[in-house]
Design an enzyme around this catalytic site. Structure first.
Site, PDB file in Angstrom:
ATOM      1  N   VAL A 152       0.862  -1.178   0.000  1.00  0.00           N
ATOM      2  CA  VAL A 152       0.000   0.000   0.000  1.00  0.00           C
ATOM      3  C   VAL A 152       0.898   1.227   0.000  1.00  0.00           C
ATOM      4  O   VAL A 152       1.859   1.293   0.766  1.00  0.00           O
ATOM      5  CB  VAL A 152      -0.892   0.041   1.262  1.00  0.00           C
ATOM      6  N   CYS A 153       0.583   2.182  -0.872  1.00  0.00           N
ATOM      7  CA  CYS A 153       1.255   3.487  -0.833  1.00  0.00           C
ATOM      8  C   CYS A 153       2.768   3.300  -1.036  1.00  0.00           C
ATOM      9  O   CYS A 153       3.191   2.486  -1.871  1.00  0.00           O
ATOM     10  CB  CYS A 153       0.906   4.162   0.509  1.00  0.00           C
ATOM     11  N   THR A 154       3.562   3.990  -0.254  1.00  0.00           N
ATOM     12  CA  THR A 154       5.015   3.874  -0.383  1.00  0.00           C
ATOM     13  C   THR A 154       5.537   2.525   0.112  1.00  0.00           C
ATOM     14  O   THR A 154       6.725   2.237  -0.033  1.00  0.00           O
ATOM     15  CB  THR A 154       5.712   5.010   0.388  1.00  0.00           C
TER      16      THR A 154
END
Lengths: 282, 282
Positions: A152-154
């Site tokens: 998820v995300c970074t």
């Protein structure tokens, strides 16, 4: 509201329903405890996919983004019978990027297999993990045992840094996304979430919920996922447009992008200098 | 990704921008650390509202829904300069409804004022709080000091149980919503979130994020809120329809509704029996 324990019950009902029993019969736990009589068309059967997912682990570390981890945890954690684990890099509590202290369930030294691994993002701790050889090795080892490996995300920067996304399509947080994936040989796709085989990746923070619902539907079927979606009343209605570079007012985007650049680039430079030092010592 | 500390910086920039300085001048921290040159139309000024919010407190308890609290915490917690507190009913760690152990910052005995109070929902612990006279008194006392008092999901049952929503419009989790508010004299409105003066209330779980973004825009302006929205990449794209009773397949809705009914009604009966016992003893 969450009804984790009660979801066992609904899962039983899904199975019963899938077995072609009529939903208004009297022998289910549901009807013995609930007084309302569901008005269900007898042809409107609930379906439930059988699955073999028993453990879902979430990598957590100081500076992890709380929503990156609690969104997917709330969705995937509602798979009946699943064991959920917050897995830290080392013993002791961790603090989210917003400063909330959490007690992890275990550490990477004590976990050697998972059915689903979810790698959330954050800020400094995320970049540090993307340059941590021990973290890389643990993820690669766990990945050999998983049915799904997700970020998820970074968190996608961490996953990509292991080399596991090489030659694969993936997505991540909007900031410098193409570069942050291509540097590790992955191909950025500008999607809210995507999957390439068993590798599921989400864009920034809240995209983890969309990804997790899609993954839950793949695992247990859409009826089950829609049940969880109703439980979390996930019919989003943001008060105004935004949330992606394209939908954000240019002046706001430029400031946010510049702010990210100021924060991220300095830490990446620091990490790469450290890596160069270690190579020089070898 | 979250850049809580860096948000101080962007807030400074918002203020500078609002003061009619051009965004490409050289004297801001931002431009001294970032190498990108923002391409901003000089007429496209960022605006920033001044505010006087210094503390945001989130009531937490065993069985609290993690997303009810971490969604609003992530949004409202990004108000620059704000002190964020997880406030427990008693000393010691709490466990969310999904079993994650969290270390609160303080307890209700040690908090006597807040600028914003957020009351999240959950399951058993939520219903218990709605029948807890000490909790009622604390919320009423704190409410005298707040600029905003808010609830998310079944947290609305707790807030309404204090009497503070009497004669006011409000919303809450979809389950038995009209009854759960009208029993305390509030008027249910079928909205994702709503406010009646200083009382902000959200529908179930994820509606807390929508409410918090709207509240953040009211407090600090829409540019600021859009910056946070981009930070959390909140451009939701659920993989399929759902998340409200109307958008959920009838068979799924009926099962979920029945499951809630089975779970909730039994606890409410237990609480009301206890209350009747206490009244009989008085």
């Amino acid at each position: 509201m969450s009804f984790n324990n009660l979801l066992y019950l609904v899962a039983v009902l899904f199975v019963l329903s899938a077995c072609q029993q009529t939903p208004n019969q009297e022998n289910s736990d549901y009807h013995s405890t609930a007084s309302a009589t569901p008005q269900i068309n007898k042809n409107d059967k609930l379906t439930f996919k059988e699955y073999d997912i028993k453990t879902v682990g979430f990598l957590v570390y100081d500076g992890v983004n709380s929503l990156d981890v609690f969104g997917p945890h709330y969705v995937l954690g509602q798979l009946m019978g699943v064991e959920r684990k917050f897995i830290a890099l080392e013993p002791g509590n961790i603090k989210t990027v917003m400063g909330i202290e959490i007690v992890p369930n275990t550490t990477i030294d004590d976990v050697d297999s998972l059915d689903i691994l979810v790698i959330p993002g954050g800020f400094r701790g995320t970049i540090e993990a993307a340059y941590d050889a021990k973290v890389h090795q643990w993820i690669r080892d766990i990945d050999k045992t998983t049915t799904y490996t997700a970020s998820v995300c970074t968190g996608g920067w961490i996953l990509a840094s292991t080399g596991l996304l090489e030659g694969k399509k993936a997505t991540t947080n909007w900031y410098d996304a193409e570069n942050m994936l291509s540097k590790y040989g992955a191909t950025f796709v500008d999607e809210r979430y995507t999957n390439d085989g068993k590798y599921w990746t989400a864009a920034g923070v809240t995209a983890g919920m969309d990804m997790s619902l899609a993954l839950l539907a793949e695992i247990a079927g859409e009826d089950y996922a829609q049940g969880v979606m109703l439980d979390m009343e996930y019919d989003p209605q943001p008060p105004f447009a935004g949330g992606s570079p394209e939908k954000t007012r240019p002046a706001v985007f430029e400031y946010m992008n510049g702010m990210y650049k100021a924060g991220v680039d300095a830490i990446i430079e620091e990490m790469e200098a450290g890596e160069a030092d270690r190579e020089a010592l070898d």
